[in-house]
Design a protein around this motif. Structure first.
Motif, PDB file in Angstrom:
ATOM      1  N   VAL A 175       0.841  -1.208   0.000  1.00  0.00           N
ATOM      2  CA  VAL A 175       0.000   0.000   0.000  1.00  0.00           C
ATOM      3  C   VAL A 175       0.872   1.251   0.000  1.00  0.00           C
ATOM      4  O   VAL A 175       0.599   2.208  -0.748  1.00  0.00           O
ATOM      5  CB  VAL A 175      -0.965  -0.008   1.207  1.00  0.00           C
ATOM      6  N   ARG A 176       1.933   1.273   0.798  1.00  0.00           N
ATOM      7  CA  ARG A 176       2.815   2.448   0.837  1.00  0.00           C
ATOM      8  C   ARG A 176       3.496   2.671  -0.514  1.00  0.00           C
ATOM      9  O   ARG A 176       3.616   3.803  -0.983  1.00  0.00           O
ATOM     10  CB  ARG A 176       3.853   2.285   1.947  1.00  0.00           C
ATOM     11  N   CYS A 179       0.960   4.059  -2.915  1.00  0.00           N
ATOM     12  CA  CYS A 179       0.692   5.468  -2.599  1.00  0.00           C
ATOM     13  C   CYS A 179       1.800   6.369  -3.127  1.00  0.00           C
ATOM     14  O   CYS A 179       1.531   7.435  -3.682  1.00  0.00           O
ATOM     15  CB  CYS A 179       0.525   5.653  -1.090  1.00  0.00           C
ATOM     16  N   HIS A 185      -2.346   9.765  -0.656  1.00  0.00           N
ATOM     17  CA  HIS A 185      -2.343   9.215   0.696  1.00  0.00           C
ATOM     18  C   HIS A 185      -3.203   7.960   0.696  1.00  0.00           C
ATOM     19  O   HIS A 185      -4.154   7.859  -0.083  1.00  0.00           O
ATOM     20  CB  HIS A 185      -2.936  10.229   1.696  1.00  0.00           C
ATOM     21  N   ALA A 186      -2.888   7.032   1.590  1.00  0.00           N
ATOM     22  CA  ALA A 186      -3.729   5.840   1.714  1.00  0.00           C
ATOM     23  C   ALA A 186      -5.121   6.260   2.168  1.00  0.00           C
ATOM     24  O   ALA A 186      -5.272   7.193   2.969  1.00  0.00           O
ATOM     25  CB  ALA A 186      -3.115   4.869   2.722  1.00  0.00           C
ATOM     26  N   PHE A 187      -6.137   5.613   1.653  1.00  0.00           N
ATOM     27  CA  PHE A 187      -7.540   5.872   1.967  1.00  0.00           C
ATOM     28  C   PHE A 187      -7.989   7.264   1.531  1.00  0.00           C
ATOM     29  O   PHE A 187      -8.941   7.813   2.061  1.00  0.00           O
ATOM     30  CB  PHE A 187      -7.825   5.671   3.461  1.00  0.00           C
ATOM     31  N   SER A 188      -7.315   7.839   0.561  1.00  0.00           N
ATOM     32  CA  SER A 188      -7.683   9.147   0.034  1.00  0.00           C
ATOM     33  C   SER A 188      -7.279   9.199  -1.433  1.00  0.00           C
ATOM     34  O   SER A 188      -6.292   8.591  -1.833  1.00  0.00           O
ATOM     35  CB  SER A 188      -6.962  10.256   0.808  1.00  0.00           C
ATOM     36  N   LEU A 189      -8.028   9.934  -2.231  1.00  0.00           N
ATOM     37  CA  LEU A 189      -7.680  10.087  -3.645  1.00  0.00           C
ATOM     38  C   LEU A 189      -7.070  11.454  -3.933  1.00  0.00           C
ATOM     39  O   LEU A 189      -6.787  11.775  -5.070  1.00  0.00           O
ATOM     40  CB  LEU A 189      -8.917   9.868  -4.521  1.00  0.00           C
TER      41      LEU A 189
END
Length: 195
Positions: A175-176, A179, A185-189
């Motif tokens: 995930v990092r 990103c 950012h993770a959990f954000s577009l």
């Protein structure tokens, strides 16, 4: 499955303890038969049709049979090892610690599946043997040949903790990296500020 889970949640597991009329078998066996028949009757034909169409229309990656089945090697190896351990364990590891055994099985398989997904996404060749299968092979050989008794539980706990910890670390690392690649950012577009 969701409906079954919801009905069981509200009605309790006791509601499934009955004999199916005419067939004279427990409801649990009937559900198992339905699941297996659905898998064989729906999933297999659909999969084979999709594979056939991808080769016919040349929409797939057009891999050879050996390359296309390469991802199955680790999965088959994992489940063979765990099945042998569960069946031939003198300590009866599966019967005495089913939740731990199933958690370990699921986590090890999840790691294999996630690595396959990442290989597919990055268009790279998947690994033939997952690294977690090496210590599992050693554990199963020790458990079946030396029959260490209660030490099997220690082996299972250690293997479970190592597989779970490294699988979580792998997931966070992927995930990092994604990103950083997509500059989000993770959990954000939202895009990261340009530096």
């Amino acid at each position: 499955m969701t409906v079954f889970y919801l009905v069981t949640y509200f009605g309790g597991y006791e509601m499934w303890k009955f004999i199916v009329p005419v067939l004279n078998i427990p409801a649990s066996v009937m559900v198992e038969i339905i699941v297996h028949m659905g898998f064989i009757g729906i999933t297999f034909p659909t999969t084979f049709i999709n594979i056939y169409r991808s080769y016919k229309n040349k929409t797939g990656k057009m891999r050879s049979f050996t390359e296309a089945t390469r991802p199955l090697v680790s999965t088959v190896f994992l489940f063979t090892l765990l099945l042998l351990w569960a069946i031939f364990s003198k300590y009866e590891i599966m019967e005495k610690h089913p939740r731990l055994f199933m958690w370990t099985t699921g986590t090890a398989f999840s790691n294999i599946a996630c690595r396959l997904i990442v290989a597919q996404m990055s268009n790279t060749r998947c690994e033939l043997i997952n690294i977690f299968l090496i210590p599992l092979s050693i554990i199963v050989i020790i458990a079946l040949l030396l029959q260490p008794g209660r030490l099997e539980v220690v082996f299972l706990w250690v293997y479970c903790l190592v597989v779970t910890g490294t699988h979580v670390y792998y997931g966070v690392s992927v995930v990092r990296q994604m990103c950083r690649h997509f500059k989000i950012h993770a959990f954000s577009l939202e895009k990261l500020p340009v530096q």
